[in-house]
Design a protein around this motif. Structure first.
Motif, mmCIF file in Angstrom:
data_model
loop_
_atom_site.group_PDB
_atom_site.id
_atom_site.type_symbol
_atom_site.label_atom_id
_atom_site.label_comp_id
_atom_site.label_asym_id
_atom_site.label_seq_id
_atom_site.Cartn_x
_atom_site.Cartn_y
_atom_site.Cartn_z
ATOM 1 N N PRO A 75 4.580 3.031 5.951
ATOM 2 C CA PRO A 75 5.593 4.084 5.778
ATOM 3 C C PRO A 75 6.903 3.549 5.195
ATOM 4 N N PHE A 76 7.269 2.328 5.559
ATOM 5 C CA PHE A 76 8.484 1.720 5.007
ATOM 6 C C PHE A 76 8.330 1.521 3.509
ATOM 7 N N GLY A 77 7.167 1.058 3.078
ATOM 8 C CA GLY A 77 6.915 0.889 1.651
ATOM 9 C C GLY A 77 6.970 2.206 0.910
ATOM 10 N N ALA A 78 6.446 3.271 1.523
ATOM 11 C CA ALA A 78 6.468 4.594 0.897
ATOM 12 C C ALA A 78 7.902 5.073 0.681
ATOM 13 N N ARG A 79 8.779 4.822 1.670
ATOM 14 C CA ARG A 79 10.188 5.220 1.522
ATOM 15 C C ARG A 79 10.863 4.407 0.420
ATOM 16 N N MET A 80 10.506 3.120 0.317
ATOM 17 C CA MET A 80 11.120 2.263 -0.697
ATOM 18 C C MET A 80 10.673 2.626 -2.110
ATOM 19 N N ALA A 81 9.570 3.348 -2.227
ATOM 20 C CA ALA A 81 9.066 3.732 -3.545
ATOM 21 C C ALA A 81 10.077 4.577 -4.309
ATOM 22 N N HIS A 82 10.965 5.251 -3.602
ATOM 23 C CA HIS A 82 11.961 6.100 -4.245
ATOM 24 C C HIS A 82 13.265 5.353 -4.524
ATOM 25 N N ARG A 83 13.347 4.089 -4.107
ATOM 26 C CA ARG A 83 14.587 3.339 -4.261
ATOM 27 C C ARG A 83 14.440 2.075 -5.101
ATOM 28 N N LEU A 84 13.223 1.587 -5.222
ATOM 29 C CA LEU A 84 12.992 0.335 -5.933
ATOM 30 C C LEU A 84 12.393 0.601 -7.314
ATOM 31 N N PRO A 85 12.547 -0.358 -8.249
ATOM 32 C CA PRO A 85 11.974 -0.199 -9.605
ATOM 33 C C PRO A 85 10.466 -0.386 -9.590
ATOM 34 N N VAL A 86 9.748 0.689 -9.273
ATOM 35 C CA VAL A 86 8.299 0.602 -9.086
ATOM 36 C C VAL A 86 7.563 0.068 -10.323
ATOM 37 N N PRO A 87 7.902 0.527 -11.571
ATOM 38 C CA PRO A 87 7.181 -0.007 -12.739
ATOM 39 C C PRO A 87 7.267 -1.529 -12.848
ATOM 40 N N THR A 88 8.455 -2.083 -12.569
ATOM 41 C CA THR A 88 8.611 -3.537 -12.606
ATOM 42 C C THR A 88 7.811 -4.202 -11.501
ATOM 43 N N LEU A 89 7.863 -3.619 -10.309
ATOM 44 C CA LEU A 89 7.126 -4.170 -9.181
ATOM 45 C C LEU A 89 5.617 -4.130 -9.418
ATOM 46 N N LYS A 90 5.149 -3.108 -10.117
ATOM 47 C CA LYS A 90 3.718 -3.031 -10.434
ATOM 48 C C LYS A 90 3.290 -4.207 -11.292
ATOM 49 N N LYS A 91 4.126 -4.580 -12.259
ATOM 50 C CA LYS A 91 3.786 -5.714 -13.126
ATOM 51 C C LYS A 91 3.757 -7.016 -12.329
ATOM 52 N N ILE A 92 4.735 -7.165 -11.426
ATOM 53 C CA ILE A 92 4.763 -8.360 -10.575
ATOM 54 C C ILE A 92 3.537 -8.390 -9.673
ATOM 55 N N ALA A 113 0.843 -1.196 0.000
ATOM 56 C CA ALA A 113 0.000 0.000 0.000
ATOM 57 C C ALA A 113 0.879 1.247 0.000
ATOM 58 N N GLY A 114 1.958 1.222 0.776
ATOM 59 C CA GLY A 114 2.870 2.353 0.799
ATOM 60 C C GLY A 114 3.717 2.459 -0.450
ATOM 61 N N LEU A 115 4.130 1.322 -0.984
ATOM 62 C CA LEU A 115 5.022 1.304 -2.144
ATOM 63 C C LEU A 115 4.315 1.705 -3.439
ATOM 64 N N LEU A 116 3.139 1.136 -3.666
ATOM 65 C CA LEU A 116 2.459 1.323 -4.951
ATOM 66 C C LEU A 116 1.177 2.136 -4.849
ATOM 67 N N GLY A 117 0.760 2.444 -3.630
ATOM 68 C CA GLY A 117 -0.495 3.173 -3.471
ATOM 69 C C GLY A 117 -1.710 2.297 -3.690
ATOM 70 N N VAL A 118 -1.497 0.997 -3.753
ATOM 71 C CA VAL A 118 -2.589 0.042 -3.903
ATOM 72 C C VAL A 118 -2.369 -1.091 -2.914
ATOM 73 N N GLY A 119 -3.258 -2.035 -2.930
ATOM 74 C CA GLY A 119 -3.152 -3.144 -1.978
ATOM 75 C C GLY A 119 -4.502 -3.367 -1.375
ATOM 76 N N GLY A 120 -4.635 -3.081 -0.093
ATOM 77 C CA GLY A 120 -5.934 -3.163 0.563
ATOM 78 C C GLY A 120 -6.684 -4.427 0.210
#
Length: 268
Positions: free
Chosen positions: A232-249, A20-27
């Motif tokens: 909050p940890f996921g939100a911080r990782m959003a600036h360090r991890l390859p979010v587009p790739t993670l979204k596909k996964i 939820a923090g990393l991609l803004g989705v989940g729930g």
């Protein structure tokens, strides 16, 4: 509660909060199919699996929504005039939707949920973003939009971001503000949804011990406890991890979870 179920709900909460923090989705996309699987394994009544999962997910999103709202508000990314315009419709649509959902059979709800997750997954994989084409509607238009967003959200236990962000982007709201405003809209959706499932399940027979209506408290408390820390940890990782790739996964994970949910509910 057996130690294995306690651990399962804690892990689910960590997973939900992080994404939820990393991609803004989940729930609900993660929680509903996972809760259905866990509830079935615990021997909960088959005809109540989906309703319990939807209600518990809605309640669990409340704390996550508050944490997300506060974070976006600190960055000045919440358009409160939009929130005020949409919230009455959101409250009505979400609360009313729970009455429809709790009277629908589990198979129909599961099929609707799976179809909606296909839409969400395609949106993520293809990175679909509507082009700004118009201005925000007036009070009546925002009320109607909120009602639709709330009604659909109540059937799939989401905070509405997959619907409200594209709508606001289409209406010339900057992406950062659309995401922040969507986080604020998620709170009334979660509150109205949780209240609706609680009320509609209040007199339901055969619910597992620890339930209040269609909200299973042990799962709610454990998931909420952990997700508020990992978001909050996921939100911080959003600036360090390859979010587009993670979204596909993540989209692939949503599809697999939805398929597993259908197998559990339909007994195929």
């Amino acid at each position: 509660m057996a130690i294995e179920w306690l651990a399962a709900y804690l892990v689910l909460g960590a997973f939900v909060g992080f994404f939820a923090g990393l991609l803004g989705v989940g729930g609900g996309g993660i929680m509903v199919p996972m809760l259905i699987t866990l509830f079935a394994a615990q021997g909960f009544p088959a005809e109540q699996l989906v309703h319990l999962a939807l209600g518990t997910s809605m309640a669990a999103i409340v704390l996550t929504s508050i944490a997300s709202l506060r974070a976006h508000h600190r960055h000045g990314a919440v358009r409160w005039e939009i929130v005020r315009g949409v919230t009455p419709g959101v409250l009505l649509g979400t609360f009313s939707g729970t009455f429809f959902a709790t009277r629908a059979d589990s198979s129909s709800l599961a099929l609707f949920f799976a179809c909606f997750m296909v839409y969400v997954s395609l949106q993520m994989v293809l990175n679909i973003k509507p082009k700004p084409a118009r201005e925000l509607p007036g009070r009546v238009g925002l009320f109607a939009t909120g009602s639709v967003i709330g009604g659909i959200s109540s059937l799939v236990a989401i905070g509405g971001g997959t619907l409200s962000v594209p709508f606001m982007t289409w209406c010339n709201v900057r992406m950062q503000e659309a995401i922040g405003t969507s986080a604020a809209i998620g709170l009334p959706i979660a509150l109205a949804g949780a209240a609706g499932y609680l009320i509609n399940g209040w007199h339901s027979q055969g619910l597992p011990a620890g339930s209040i209506g269609y909200v299973y408290l042990p799962a709610l408390l454990l998931i909420s406890l952990v997700s508020t820390f990992t978001a909050p940890f996921g939100a911080r990782m959003a600036h360090r991890l390859p979010v587009p790739t993670l979204k596909k996964i993540f989209a692939g994970v949503l599809l697999l979870l939805s398929a597993k949910m259908l197998h559990t509910v339909l007994g195929g």
